[in-house]
Scaffold this motif. Structure first.
Motif, PDB file in Angstrom:
ATOM      1  N   LEU A  73      -5.817  13.298  -7.291  1.00  0.00           N
ATOM      2  CA  LEU A  73      -5.414  12.689  -6.022  1.00  0.00           C
ATOM      3  C   LEU A  73      -6.516  11.819  -5.416  1.00  0.00           C
ATOM      4  O   LEU A  73      -6.236  10.761  -4.839  1.00  0.00           O
ATOM      5  CB  LEU A  73      -4.989  13.773  -5.023  1.00  0.00           C
ATOM      6  N   VAL A  89       1.480   6.746  -6.770  1.00  0.00           N
ATOM      7  CA  VAL A  89       0.452   7.741  -7.108  1.00  0.00           C
ATOM      8  C   VAL A  89       0.981   9.151  -6.897  1.00  0.00           C
ATOM      9  O   VAL A  89       0.727  10.054  -7.695  1.00  0.00           O
ATOM     10  CB  VAL A  89      -0.830   7.499  -6.265  1.00  0.00           C
ATOM     11  N   LEU A  90       1.738   9.359  -5.819  1.00  0.00           N
ATOM     12  CA  LEU A  90       2.234  10.701  -5.498  1.00  0.00           C
ATOM     13  C   LEU A  90       3.420  11.126  -6.362  1.00  0.00           C
ATOM     14  O   LEU A  90       3.721  12.305  -6.458  1.00  0.00           O
ATOM     15  CB  LEU A  90       2.621  10.777  -4.014  1.00  0.00           C
ATOM     16  N   VAL A 141      -5.089   3.366  -4.450  1.00  0.00           N
ATOM     17  CA  VAL A 141      -4.250   2.861  -3.355  1.00  0.00           C
ATOM     18  C   VAL A 141      -5.064   1.949  -2.440  1.00  0.00           C
ATOM     19  O   VAL A 141      -4.605   0.873  -2.040  1.00  0.00           O
ATOM     20  CB  VAL A 141      -3.617   4.023  -2.554  1.00  0.00           C
ATOM     21  N   LEU A 144       0.929   4.102  -2.847  1.00  0.00           N
ATOM     22  CA  LEU A 144       0.778   5.518  -2.518  1.00  0.00           C
ATOM     23  C   LEU A 144       1.944   6.329  -3.078  1.00  0.00           C
ATOM     24  O   LEU A 144       1.749   7.396  -3.682  1.00  0.00           O
ATOM     25  CB  LEU A 144       0.695   5.694  -1.000  1.00  0.00           C
ATOM     26  N   MET A 183      -6.078   7.974  -4.441  1.00  0.00           N
ATOM     27  CA  MET A 183      -6.279   7.367  -3.112  1.00  0.00           C
ATOM     28  C   MET A 183      -7.205   6.151  -3.195  1.00  0.00           C
ATOM     29  O   MET A 183      -7.017   5.154  -2.495  1.00  0.00           O
ATOM     30  CB  MET A 183      -6.854   8.381  -2.120  1.00  0.00           C
ATOM     31  N   GLY A 237       0.811  -1.213   0.000  1.00  0.00           N
ATOM     32  CA  GLY A 237       0.000   0.000   0.000  1.00  0.00           C
ATOM     33  C   GLY A 237       0.846   1.266   0.000  1.00  0.00           C
ATOM     34  O   GLY A 237       0.537   2.238  -0.696  1.00  0.00           O
ATOM     35  N   LEU A 238       1.939   1.249   0.775  1.00  0.00           N
ATOM     36  CA  LEU A 238       2.837   2.408   0.799  1.00  0.00           C
ATOM     37  C   LEU A 238       3.493   2.634  -0.554  1.00  0.00           C
ATOM     38  O   LEU A 238       3.640   3.779  -1.005  1.00  0.00           O
ATOM     39  CB  LEU A 238       3.909   2.224   1.876  1.00  0.00           C
TER      40      LEU A 238
END
Length: 199
Positions: free
Chosen positions: A140, A57-58, A147, A54, A144, A50-51
């Protein structure tokens, strides 16, 4: 939103389902300890996935470029840690003390840390997110949701592996059965660790 969630689920299963050294370690750990410890370890693996989702995505493309030059040292570090865990597994099984030593907390953070050492995960998620940025993850909020889908998919698969490890543990409840499980899983983990650095 639904397409972002489904894309996250597919991505999460895509990175989680190939059972490598982490999966073998998770099954073996659960077989020798308890479902509670195995579930904690499974959630540690899912948290790392998951991290990484994330992070992708970021800024997945940029992060993948940063990680790529150090991917080989990270693979070597993961292989060394895995080999050490394989040896410790056999030693602990021979002493029959592993059941007392491993806590849910240490299993969670141990598997989280080990999974974070896998540079292929961020590169995988980074490439995926980059490839579908315009359509599926345009902002975003959608990111999320992506994610969340990846995290839930990874968690469900890792918990399934932990559950299968628990079933193996019930079949092999005696000290000899635990030793055989430890020896077999350690052998598999060492082979997979070698493949990690060879490939």
């Amino acid at each position: 939103m639904i397409s972002a969630f489904v894309a996250g689920v597919v991505a999460g299963y895509g990175v989680a389902i190939p059972v490598g050294a982490i999966g073998a370690l998770l099954i073996s750990l659960t077989a020798r300890t308890s479902l509670r410890v195995g579930a904690a370890a499974a959630l540690g693996v899912a948290t790392a996935d998951g991290l990484y989702a994330l992070a992708a995505v970021l800024g997945g493309a940029a992060l993948a470029k940063v990680i790529e030059p150090v991917a080989d040292p990270m693979r070597w570090a993961a292989a060394i840690v895995l080999a050490g865990l394989a040896i410790k597994t056999v030693v602990d099984a021979r002493k029959q003390s592993q059941r007392k030593e491993v806590t849910a907390r240490s299993a969670y953070f141990g598997l989280l840390g080990l999974t974070v050492l896998n540079p292929a995960t961020i590169i995988y998620f980074g490439a995926l997110v980059l490839g579908m940025q315009a359509d599926v993850v345009p902002d975003l909020v959608h990111g999320m949701v992506f994610v969340l889908g990846a995290l839930l998919a990874s968690a469900s698969w890792q918990l399934l592996l932990a559950g299968s490890g628990s079933l193996v543990g019930r079949v092999l409840t005696g000290s000899r059965g635990r030793l055989v499980t430890a020896l077999v899983s350690s052998g598999v983990i060492i082979v997979l660790a070698v493949r990690l650095v060879a490939g």
